[in-house]
Scaffold this active site. Structure first.
Site, PDB file in Angstrom:
ATOM      1  N   ASP A  26       0.822  -1.214   0.000  1.00 59.48           N
ATOM      2  CA  ASP A  26       0.000   0.000   0.000  1.00 59.48           C
ATOM      3  C   ASP A  26       0.858   1.268   0.000  1.00 59.48           C
ATOM      4  OD1 ASP A  26      -2.364   1.405   0.013  1.00 59.48           O
ATOM      5  OD2 ASP A  26      -2.646   1.294   2.185  1.00 59.48           O
ATOM      6  N   GLY A  29      -0.287   5.567  -4.289  1.00 56.30           N
ATOM      7  CA  GLY A  29      -0.946   6.848  -4.566  1.00 56.30           C
ATOM      8  C   GLY A  29      -0.278   7.981  -3.804  1.00 56.30           C
ATOM      9  N   ASN A  74     -11.192  -2.508  -5.193  1.00 58.69           N
ATOM     10  CA  ASN A  74     -10.423  -1.579  -6.029  1.00 58.69           C
ATOM     11  C   ASN A  74     -11.110  -1.244  -7.363  1.00 58.69           C
ATOM     12  OD1 ASN A  74      -7.194  -2.862  -4.892  1.00 58.69           O
ATOM     13  ND2 ASN A  74      -8.273  -1.013  -4.241  1.00 58.69           N
TER      14      ASN A  74
END
Ligand code: IPE
Ligand code: IPE
Ligand code: MG
Length: 259
Positions: A26, A29, A74
């Protein structure tokens, strides 16, 4: 004989390594944002983290690794991002397949990955086929994967058998249930690592995580290096795994498995 990396952190006890590590990769982004780049570039940079975790686990001869690459949730991301992720997977497979084969890694997938776009499915099948005879390490990639969906799927398959009169309710045990998982032969997770600082499991391997030690690292996935893997293993080794008992070191889950 295991050839350990010369720069291995000496605090890692190589005689007490986890045999199954699961990773929630993770932070792509946030990495992109921090570097003033597009989200898709963050995912691209995340492939470096994948290379590192594969190399790191292979060096330590960890036999089982699970990676969360795309969750059932997602799909709610922008279409452009979702499509770019699938394209990136295809690119990664083509670019890295020789390295993966050199490492002796068998790659498997869990989740409803056959529902991905046809080109992606074709590349995933290619990867399966190219690595099917490797046994040094097994890497299971979660693609269109959800832990609840996996459990529901098991329940449905067992219900179908019961309906046909081929299964009695009292025959449903943990070990029978295990046989209906996406990768039935995989052992329970020993160590779960999540990067980016988030402390949640986000629907990953809910059944298999039951007694996993969890380590949450602040590093963003594209910045993940072998030293972070070692750090997580050191945390893991400092924990006392009890499995509900008072006995030190008793591992009721240590039954044999066949990968
Ligand atoms: C993880 O990075 C990659 C996938 C979920 C495919 P994110 O894209 O979730 O990164 P953050 O959480 O937004 O930083
Ligand atoms: C979990 O990360 C899924 C993968 C790493 C593939 P997310 O970034 O999607 O999870 P949430 O939204 O933070 O729970
Ligand atoms: Mg995220």
């Amino acid at each position: 004989m295991r050839k350990l990396p010369a720069d291995l952190d000496p605090r890692v006890d190589v005689d007490r390594l986890p045999r199954h590590i699961a990773v929630i990769m993770d932070g792509n982004g946030r990495w992109a944002k921090r570097h003033g780049k597009k989200t898709t570039e963050g995912h691209e940079a995340g492939t470096e983290g994948v290379r590192e975790v594969l190399k790191g686990c292979r060096e330590l001869e960890i036999p089982c690794l699970s990676l969360y690459a795309f969750s059932t949730e997602n799909w709610s991301r922008p279409e452009e991002e979702v499509n770019s992720l699938f394209q990136l997977m295809s690119k990664y497979i083509r670019r890295e397949i020789d390295e993966i084969k050199k490492y002796g890694i068998r790659v498997l997938f869990m989740g409803e990955w056959r529902e991905l776009p046809p080109t992606a499915v074709k590349d995933l099948e290619y990867c399966l086929e190219q690595t099917q005879d490797n046994r040094d390490m097994t890497v299971v990639v979660g693609l269109n994967y959800g832990g609840r969906q996996e459990i529901l799927r098991c329940a449905r398959m067992m219900a179908e058998k019961a309906q046909k009169g081929e299964l009695l309710p009292e025959e449903i045990t943990e070990s029978l249930f295990n046989q209906y998982l996406y990768v039935p032969e995989f052992p329970d997770v020993d160590l779960l690592i999540r990067t980016s600082g988030e402390q949640r499991v986000s629907n990953f391997m809910l059944w298999q995580l039951s007694y996993a030690e969890m380590v949450f690292l602040p590093v963003l996935w594209p910045d993940f290096r072998r030293k972070h893997l070692w750090e997580a293993i050191i945390h893991y080794q400092q924990r006392e795994r009890r499995f509900g008992s008072r006995l030190d070191g008793a591992d009721p889950h240590s039954s044999e498995f066949n990968i």
